[in-house]
Design a protein around this motif. Structure first.
Motif, PDB file in Angstrom:
ATOM      1  N   SER A  85       0.726  -1.014   0.018  1.00 45.50           N
ATOM      2  CA  SER A  85      -0.065   0.045   0.097  1.00 45.50           C
ATOM      3  C   SER A  85       1.024   1.235  -0.198  1.00 45.50           C
ATOM      4  CB  SER A  85      -1.020   0.024   1.062  1.00 45.50           C
ATOM      5  OG  SER A  85      -1.742  -1.088   1.379  1.00 45.50           O
ATOM      6  N   ALA A  86       2.089   1.195   0.910  1.00 42.32           N
ATOM      7  CA  ALA A  86       2.772   2.266   0.810  1.00 42.32           C
ATOM      8  C   ALA A  86       3.705   2.412  -0.601  1.00 42.32           C
ATOM      9  CB  ALA A  86       3.877   2.377   1.969  1.00 42.32           C
ATOM     10  N   ALA A  87       3.798   1.310  -1.081  1.00 44.50           N
ATOM     11  CA  ALA A  87       4.679   1.524  -2.464  1.00 44.50           C
ATOM     12  C   ALA A  87       3.635   2.298  -3.486  1.00 44.50           C
ATOM     13  CB  ALA A  87       4.785   0.042  -2.702  1.00 44.50           C
ATOM     14  N   LEU A 118      11.391   0.518   1.901  1.00 45.69           N
ATOM     15  CA  LEU A 118      10.073   0.991   2.770  1.00 45.69           C
ATOM     16  C   LEU A 118      10.107   0.553   4.123  1.00 45.69           C
ATOM     17  CD1 LEU A 118       7.326   0.801   0.393  1.00 45.69           C
ATOM     18  CD2 LEU A 118       8.465   2.880   0.871  1.00 45.69           C
ATOM     19  N   ILE A 119      10.204   1.343   5.385  1.00 48.31           N
ATOM     20  CA  ILE A 119      10.439   0.923   6.619  1.00 48.31           C
ATOM     21  C   ILE A 119       9.093   1.005   7.313  1.00 48.31           C
ATOM     22  CG2 ILE A 119      11.290   1.247   8.811  1.00 48.31           C
ATOM     23  CD1 ILE A 119      13.845   2.288   7.278  1.00 48.31           C
ATOM     24  N   MET A 120       8.458   0.130   7.782  1.00 43.30           N
ATOM     25  CA  MET A 120       7.199  -0.099   8.672  1.00 43.30           C
ATOM     26  C   MET A 120       7.350  -0.076  10.092  1.00 43.30           C
ATOM     27  SD  MET A 120       4.915  -2.844   6.161  1.00 43.30           S
ATOM     28  CE  MET A 120       5.892  -4.115   6.660  1.00 43.30           C
ATOM     29  N   ASP A 121       6.557   0.751  10.792  1.00 44.27           N
ATOM     30  CA  ASP A 121       6.319   0.854  12.170  1.00 44.27           C
ATOM     31  C   ASP A 121       5.468  -0.084  12.589  1.00 44.27           C
ATOM     32  OD1 ASP A 121       6.304   1.324  14.912  1.00 44.27           O
ATOM     33  OD2 ASP A 121       5.769   3.568  14.919  1.00 44.27           O
ATOM     34  N   PHE A 122       5.757  -1.284  12.963  1.00 42.31           N
ATOM     35  CA  PHE A 122       4.858  -2.414  13.758  1.00 42.31           C
ATOM     36  C   PHE A 122       4.987  -2.560  15.030  1.00 42.31           C
ATOM     37  CE2 PHE A 122       2.607  -4.867  10.013  1.00 42.31           C
ATOM     38  CZ  PHE A 122       2.825  -4.056   9.450  1.00 42.31           C
ATOM     39  N   PRO A 123       3.667  -3.259  15.504  1.00 43.12           N
ATOM     40  CA  PRO A 123       3.973  -3.616  17.048  1.00 43.12           C
ATOM     41  C   PRO A 123       4.883  -5.000  17.000  1.00 43.12           C
ATOM     42  CG  PRO A 123       1.904  -4.366  16.076  1.00 43.12           C
ATOM     43  CD  PRO A 123       2.576  -3.516  14.740  1.00 43.12           C
ATOM     44  N   LEU A 124       5.671  -5.268  18.196  1.00 45.70           N
ATOM     45  CA  LEU A 124       6.297  -6.472  18.349  1.00 45.70           C
ATOM     46  C   LEU A 124       5.520  -7.308  19.243  1.00 45.70           C
ATOM     47  CD1 LEU A 124       8.913  -7.807  18.399  1.00 45.70           C
ATOM     48  CD2 LEU A 124       9.713  -6.715  20.378  1.00 45.70           C
ATOM     49  N   ASN A 125       5.185  -8.448  18.835  1.00 50.25           N
ATOM     50  CA  ASN A 125       4.406  -9.388  19.460  1.00 50.25           C
ATOM     51  C   ASN A 125       5.176 -10.748  20.013  1.00 50.25           C
ATOM     52  OD1 ASN A 125       1.872  -8.263  18.812  1.00 50.25           O
ATOM     53  ND2 ASN A 125       2.394  -8.479  16.960  1.00 50.25           N
ATOM     54  N   LYS A 126       5.566 -10.771  21.202  1.00 51.15           N
ATOM     55  CA  LYS A 126       6.570 -11.639  21.754  1.00 51.15           C
ATOM     56  C   LYS A 126       5.717 -13.099  21.907  1.00 51.15           C
ATOM     57  CE  LYS A 126      10.154  -9.202  23.368  1.00 51.15           C
ATOM     58  NZ  LYS A 126      11.099  -8.603  24.634  1.00 51.15           N
ATOM     59  N   PRO A 127       6.019 -14.245  21.387  1.00 51.80           N
ATOM     60  CA  PRO A 127       5.399 -15.342  21.806  1.00 51.80           C
ATOM     61  C   PRO A 127       5.518 -16.002  23.016  1.00 51.80           C
ATOM     62  CG  PRO A 127       7.291 -16.000  20.244  1.00 51.80           C
ATOM     63  CD  PRO A 127       7.377 -14.395  20.485  1.00 51.80           C
TER      64      PRO A 127
END
Length: 279
Positions: A85-87, A118-127
């Motif tokens: 989408s950003a692209a 492109l650099i995305m700022d995402f949540p980090l989800n630790k298992p």
């Protein structure tokens, strides 16, 4: 109604590699059943819908709505379709802003350009570690008799992560559906440690299966790496990692754990098709 639509290969700089996503530019919100029908028609792992906010156009606006649909249902988080989408906004629409913000089911996601990526700022989800014996039938369906080193589960993304001591063959997706007795799994990551001292220096490899979403194997899954990054960062004691998802198409992701507890996911994208969807 005419809707601009694009096909973008994400997490690759080569056409027909990485993970293809269909991207639609929406002037006004549609009915949910129409979103789903379009996604089923596109029949890719994800179709994304970008909507304008505050009457700004796609070239000058800095904030957009973003929803993702698999051929079967809406999903709460998708990495490759966000990159795609950003692209479209940056490369085709020549968006003038240094950062675009997407309002999503998973909160605000920010994407910026950096050189060719492109650099995305995402949540980090630790298992969280899991007892293998409680899901032995499912694990057997996924990896057969191959040795398993760790099994973890991420309740935020509903992803099960299986770390192998060796490589594995592709499992049969239908067997996965039959053997999930928990009802809490929407995707399975199979991963092994890489060889960072050997070129190109991948820290880990993975494959991702999500038949519950109607996606037998997702070629390159950004959201799965929000889980994988949390796991491998602790195991490798690294905040910056290079990952490769080894599907038949293949894709590369650069990962960086930030001090604020979030994750940067970087990748490239190739726009290979543009047209008009007539409804």
């Amino acid at each position: 109604m005419e809707i601009p639509i694009f096909t973008v290969d994400a997490f690759t700089n080569v056409p027909f590699k990485g993970n293809p996503a269909a991207i639609c530019l929406i002037e006004n919100e549609l009915q949910d059943d129409l979103y789903q029908s379009i996604a089923a028609e596109m029949n890719l792992s994800q179709t994304a819908f970008i909507t304008k906010r505050n009457s700004m156009d796609f070239s000058s606006g800095a904030r957009f709505g973003l929803r993702w649909f698999s051929p079967k249902c809406e999903v709460p988080l998708c990495g490759h379709a966000t990159l795609a989408s950003a692209a479209v906004l940056f490369y085709l629409k020549k968006n003038v802003n240094p950062v675009v913000t997407f309002e999503t089911m998973s909160g605000e996601l920010h994407v910026r350009q950096h050189e060719e990526s492109l650099i995305m700022d995402f949540p980090l989800n630790k298992p969280q570690p899991q007892d293998q014996h409680e899901m032995k039938d499912l694990l057997k369906a996924v990896v057969g008799d191959l040795p398993i080193q760790d099994v973890c589960y991420c309740p935020t993304t509903w992803n099960l992560m299986i770390r192998l001591a060796d490589t594995c063959d592709r499992p049969e997706a239908e067997a996965l559906l039959k053997n999930d007795s928990t009802g809490k799994i929407k995707g399975i990551c199979v991963t092994i440690k890489g060889a960072p001292n050997a070129l190109p220096g991948y820290d880990f490899y993975s494959r991702y299966f999500a038949p519950w979403y109607g996606v037998l194997e997702d070629p390159v899954c950004g959201s799965a790496h929000t889980v994988l990054a949390g796991y491998w960062s602790e195991k490798l004691n690294k905040k910056k990692m290079l990952a490769y998802q080894c599907s038949s198409r293949g894709g590369e992701l650069e990962l960086e754990l930030r001090d604020d507890g979030r994750l940067n996911i970087s990748g490239r994208a190739q726009i290979i098709l543009q047209g008009t969807l007539k409804i």
